[in-house]
Motif scaffolding. Structure first.
Motif, PDB file in Angstrom:
ATOM      1  N   THR A  57       1.086  -1.272   0.018  1.00 34.13           N
ATOM      2  CA  THR A  57       0.442   0.188  -0.163  1.00 34.13           C
ATOM      3  C   THR A  57       1.039   0.842   0.210  1.00 34.13           C
ATOM      4  O   THR A  57       0.769   2.112  -0.981  1.00 34.13           O
ATOM      5  CB  THR A  57      -1.023   0.099   0.973  1.00 34.13           C
ATOM      6  N   LYS A  58       1.643   1.556   0.736  1.00 34.19           N
ATOM      7  CA  LYS A  58       3.211   2.816   0.694  1.00 34.19           C
ATOM      8  C   LYS A  58       3.701   2.796  -0.104  1.00 34.19           C
ATOM      9  O   LYS A  58       3.602   3.929  -0.773  1.00 34.19           O
ATOM     10  CB  LYS A  58       3.267   2.482   2.380  1.00 34.19           C
ATOM     11  N   LEU A  59       3.623   2.116  -0.616  1.00 28.30           N
ATOM     12  CA  LEU A  59       4.346   2.104  -2.293  1.00 28.30           C
ATOM     13  C   LEU A  59       3.856   2.422  -3.414  1.00 28.30           C
ATOM     14  O   LEU A  59       4.274   2.896  -3.952  1.00 28.30           O
ATOM     15  CB  LEU A  59       5.501   0.139  -2.440  1.00 28.30           C
ATOM     16  N   ALA A  60       2.646   1.784  -3.392  1.00 24.14           N
ATOM     17  CA  ALA A  60       1.461   1.736  -4.329  1.00 24.14           C
ATOM     18  C   ALA A  60       0.698   3.552  -4.033  1.00 24.14           C
ATOM     19  O   ALA A  60      -0.305   3.183  -5.219  1.00 24.14           O
ATOM     20  CB  ALA A  60       0.274   1.002  -4.469  1.00 24.14           C
ATOM     21  N   MET A  61       0.672   4.043  -2.873  1.00 29.41           N
ATOM     22  CA  MET A  61      -0.089   5.282  -2.680  1.00 29.41           C
ATOM     23  C   MET A  61       0.377   6.432  -3.667  1.00 29.41           C
ATOM     24  O   MET A  61      -0.694   6.858  -5.033  1.00 29.41           O
ATOM     25  CB  MET A  61       0.586   6.496  -1.320  1.00 29.41           C
ATOM     26  N   LYS A  62       1.570   6.457  -4.343  1.00 31.50           N
ATOM     27  CA  LYS A  62       2.178   7.634  -5.714  1.00 31.50           C
ATOM     28  C   LYS A  62       1.034   7.380  -7.459  1.00 31.50           C
ATOM     29  O   LYS A  62       1.386   8.050  -7.813  1.00 31.50           O
ATOM     30  CB  LYS A  62       3.205   7.209  -5.558  1.00 31.50           C
TER      31      LYS A  62
END
Length: 92
Positions: free
Chosen positions: A54-59
């Motif tokens: 999730t944190k990686l995909a936020m952008k």
């Protein structure tokens, strides 16, 4: 919850996609036990991807939403096209 808000539409339509895929499995006379095992495996994989990615995909959330929505759209059209022959024989 604020971090997950960009993915809310994908989550909702992803559940609709699961219903479409289940309907396609029923129409194709797939063994329900095998279909449920494969569905559970897919859910666990997506849970792991969602949890750790999730944190990686936020952008990339806009691209992910578009690609996911487009895939759901294509699967819906495919399901409707495949059901047309059965519907047409029903009315004759």
């Amino acid at each position: 919850m604020k971090e997950l808000k960009p993915f809310l539409a994908l989550l909702v339509f992803g559940n609709i996609e699961n219903l479409i895929l289940a309907a396609q499995g029923v129409a194709a006379h797939v063994d329900p036990i095998i279909l449920s095992i494969l569905s559970l495996i897919a859910v666990v994989c997506w849970l792991l991807i969602g949890t750790f990615g999730t944190k990686l995909a936020m952008k990339y959330s806009r691209y992910i939403n578009f690609i996911g929505g487009f895939a759901i759209f294509i699967l819906g059209i495919q399901a409707m096209i495949e059901s047309l022959p059965g519907m047409l024989t029903f009315f004759h």
